[in-house]
Enzyme design. Sequence first.
Site, PDB file in Angstrom:
ATOM      1  N   LYS A 167       0.891  -1.165   0.000  1.00  0.00           N
ATOM      2  CA  LYS A 167       0.000   0.000   0.000  1.00  0.00           C
ATOM      3  C   LYS A 167       0.926   1.211   0.000  1.00  0.00           C
ATOM      4  CE  LYS A 167      -2.106   2.972   1.826  1.00  0.00           C
ATOM      5  NZ  LYS A 167      -1.871   4.364   1.384  1.00  0.00           N
ATOM      6  N   CYS A 181      13.350  10.516   7.754  1.00  0.00           N
ATOM      7  CA  CYS A 181      13.114  10.131   9.146  1.00  0.00           C
ATOM      8  C   CYS A 181      14.381  10.241   9.984  1.00  0.00           C
ATOM      9  CB  CYS A 181      12.593   8.710   9.194  1.00  0.00           C
ATOM     10  SG  CYS A 181      13.687   7.578   8.326  1.00  0.00           S
ATOM     11  N   GLU A 208       8.979   1.029  11.347  1.00  0.00           N
ATOM     12  CA  GLU A 208       9.976   2.092  11.280  1.00  0.00           C
ATOM     13  C   GLU A 208       9.220   3.408  11.322  1.00  0.00           C
ATOM     14  OE1 GLU A 208      12.187   0.900   7.822  1.00  0.00           O
ATOM     15  OE2 GLU A 208      12.931  -0.860   8.865  1.00  0.00           O
ATOM     16  N   GLU A 262       8.113  16.037  16.056  1.00  0.00           N
ATOM     17  CA  GLU A 262       8.679  15.829  14.717  1.00  0.00           C
ATOM     18  C   GLU A 262       7.982  16.763  13.729  1.00  0.00           C
ATOM     19  OE1 GLU A 262       7.643  12.286  12.351  1.00  0.00           O
ATOM     20  OE2 GLU A 262       9.763  12.064  11.901  1.00  0.00           O
TER      21      GLU A 262
HETATM   22  P1  NAD Z   1       1.898   8.224   7.532  1.00  0.00           P
HETATM   23  O1  NAD Z   1       1.978   7.441   8.785  1.00  0.00           O
HETATM   24  O2  NAD Z   1       0.949   9.363   7.463  1.00  0.00           O
HETATM   25  O3  NAD Z   1       1.506   7.287   6.310  1.00  0.00           O
HETATM   26  C1  NAD Z   1       2.277   6.142   5.975  1.00  0.00           C
HETATM   27  C2  NAD Z   1       1.388   5.142   5.274  1.00  0.00           C
HETATM   28  O4  NAD Z   1       0.397   4.647   6.181  1.00  0.00           O
HETATM   29  C3  NAD Z   1       0.616   5.695   4.075  1.00  0.00           C
HETATM   30  O5  NAD Z   1       0.636   4.726   3.046  1.00  0.00           O
HETATM   31  C4  NAD Z   1      -0.784   5.890   4.640  1.00  0.00           C
HETATM   32  O6  NAD Z   1      -1.789   5.841   3.672  1.00  0.00           O
HETATM   33  C5  NAD Z   1      -0.886   4.712   5.590  1.00  0.00           C
HETATM   34  N1  NAD Z   1      -1.859   4.854   6.682  1.00  0.00           N
HETATM   35  C6  NAD Z   1      -2.220   5.987   7.330  1.00  0.00           C
HETATM   36  N2  NAD Z   1      -3.108   5.694   8.304  1.00  0.00           N
HETATM   37  C7  NAD Z   1      -3.323   4.357   8.269  1.00  0.00           C
HETATM   38  C8  NAD Z   1      -4.134   3.458   9.027  1.00  0.00           C
HETATM   39  N3  NAD Z   1      -4.905   3.883  10.029  1.00  0.00           N
HETATM   40  N4  NAD Z   1      -4.092   2.147   8.717  1.00  0.00           N
HETATM   41  C9  NAD Z   1      -3.303   1.694   7.717  1.00  0.00           C
HETATM   42  N5  NAD Z   1      -2.516   2.499   6.964  1.00  0.00           N
HETATM   43  C10 NAD Z   1      -2.518   3.814   7.241  1.00  0.00           C
HETATM   44  O7  NAD Z   1       3.388   8.697   7.219  1.00  0.00           O
HETATM   45  P2  NAD Z   1       3.888   9.655   6.045  1.00  0.00           P
HETATM   46  O8  NAD Z   1       3.381  11.037   6.306  1.00  0.00           O
HETATM   47  O9  NAD Z   1       3.594   9.006   4.743  1.00  0.00           O
HETATM   48  O10 NAD Z   1       5.473   9.605   6.254  1.00  0.00           O
HETATM   49  C11 NAD Z   1       6.174  10.454   7.131  1.00  0.00           C
HETATM   50  C12 NAD Z   1       6.455   9.748   8.438  1.00  0.00           C
HETATM   51  O11 NAD Z   1       7.173   8.547   8.188  1.00  0.00           O
HETATM   52  C13 NAD Z   1       7.325  10.537   9.386  1.00  0.00           C
HETATM   53  O12 NAD Z   1       6.839  10.404  10.687  1.00  0.00           O
HETATM   54  C14 NAD Z   1       8.693   9.842   9.268  1.00  0.00           C
HETATM   55  O13 NAD Z   1       9.534   9.999  10.375  1.00  0.00           O
HETATM   56  C15 NAD Z   1       8.283   8.436   9.071  1.00  0.00           C
HETATM   57  N6  NAD Z   1       9.352   7.669   8.436  1.00  0.00           N
HETATM   58  C16 NAD Z   1      10.071   6.781   9.195  1.00  0.00           C
HETATM   59  C17 NAD Z   1      11.117   6.070   8.616  1.00  0.00           C
HETATM   60  C18 NAD Z   1      11.948   5.102   9.426  1.00  0.00           C
HETATM   61  O14 NAD Z   1      12.697   4.344   8.822  1.00  0.00           O
HETATM   62  N7  NAD Z   1      11.859   5.090  10.735  1.00  0.00           N
HETATM   63  C19 NAD Z   1      11.413   6.253   7.267  1.00  0.00           C
HETATM   64  C20 NAD Z   1      10.651   7.168   6.538  1.00  0.00           C
HETATM   65  C21 NAD Z   1       9.615   7.860   7.133  1.00  0.00           C
END
Ligand code: NAD
Length: 484
Positions: A176, A286, A252, A388
């Site tokens: 997804k 991240c 992550e 963040e």
């Molecule tokens: P997000 O959590 O908003 O979305 C990530 C994914 O989850 C998307 O595909 C979204 O559609 C899906 N999603 C959202 N709510 C959901 C739910 N209730 N159930 C199932 N799926 C759901 O994150 P983002 O805005 O896309 O990315 C930024 C975030 O990602 C930041 O917090 C960043 O730190 C983190 N990040 C972490 C790493 C790591 O390796 N630790 C790497 C990259 C990004």
Amino acid sequence: MKQFRNFINGEFVATNKTFENRAPVDNRVIGLVHEAGQAEVDAAVAAARAALHGDWGRMPVARRVELLHAVADEINRRFDDFLEAELADTGKPRSLAAHIDIPRGAANFKVFADIVKNVPTESFEMTTPDGGTAISYALRAPLGVVAVVCPWNLPLLLMTWKVGPALACGNTVIVKPSEETPATATLLGEVMEKVGVPRGVYNVLHGFGPGSAGEFLTRHPGVNGITFTGETRTGEAIMAAAAKGVRPVSFELGGKNAGIVFADADFDKAVAGIARSAFENCGQVCLGTERVYVQRPIFDRFVQALKEKAESLRIGPSDAPGVGLGPLISAEHKAKVVSYYDVARSEGATVVTGGGAPSMPPELAEGHWVQPTIWTGLPESARVIREEIFGPCCHIAPFDTEEEAIALANATDYGLATTVWTQDLGTAHRMARAIDVGLCWINSWFLRDLRTAFGGAKASGIGREGGVHSLEFYTELRNVMVKL
Ligand code: NAD
């Protein structure tokens, strides 16, 4: 206009519900995305299940490894297609995507295929109570149907970082991708088809989180495990979904990473390293640094030098000459980052540089541009030091002693990464032991070896992936005891 369809059981599947895909550089609509509903999620899970027990499950490991090498080769052959797709979706500088995102996308298939081929499992000989002999050994069985839920900041890189090892271990996957960046996951469907990965092994469902494909997929009882990269809050929702059926998760999540610069550091390298960690990918990494702590004797000089670095960054679209800073991903994310710029001001920050949106030529005026921003002078309780932001910004504060630097770095709910700059080996190793993170860079940042563990401590994640650690999550270790 481009149409991004779901990829289910080897076929591109349209739905009658679409949403717009917009370019971050000018907010133009560049594609229509077909949103998956419950029916498409059911179909993808059924296809993945059938492939798991069918051609894919029966395939010898050597053939699987060969196919995954072919996937990597085909990504490299279509390098420009992947590059253009990623640039259109993210607006990031071309050099960044060309040197990091796409090559790593290909490498994730090769490296994990080879790890599966080369890493042994345990085997012991024992004497049984009746004086006989038994041999026990471990088999790695695939976890099953794995849901891969991805963010938008490094779309192909972070998606394949999960899909590569999952497939190498014999699982089938349902990806997804983020609703913001549907392109490269869809393109990978074409690659899978071309090289002959059996249908149902790699599936893609487009849509949002709550009430959409993300929630339907992670709640689906036919999914055996969930690997997720994204915000900590989303991780909490997915963990609740995974509790039903006690399904394993690998997370992550977010970070609020500290960069620490000691007075003995190589000054120019430290400035360049911290600047990169704060501003690369427009701060949407991240592992990026949003809190910088600098030892007092070099504090003023460091603030001035980082300010000059920030102000020298050329803001613009992927192909602008000398571009260093692209746009943020979306209007919504820009509103969030700019609101933090306002919060910093209202909390009493000294704005060293930036703090708003740059003025751009008319054709880019609707893009999601922000200025790289540096603050000083805030107490540690300030929101921009605690939360963040995920934008090109950081707060810089002075420290005196090593103990103080450690306490400051650890005063956060997160524990993803840190970057420490010093020429003293003893200081470097002590910091690596004392800071509660999953990744500690010394005199460097974002250097990665895919054979090593990656993941976050505290609220930054659950579990580790990378090298053999990926095998831990994507397989069930089965003990086989043979009485001779
Ligand atoms: P997000 O959590 O908003 O979305 C990530 C994914 O989850 C998307 O595909 C979204 O559609 C899906 N999603 C959202 N709510 C959901 C739910 N209730 N159930 C199932 N799926 C759901 O994150 P983002 O805005 O896309 O990315 C930024 C975030 O990602 C930041 O917090 C960043 O730190 C983190 N990040 C972490 C790493 C790591 O390796 N630790 C790497 C990259 C990004």
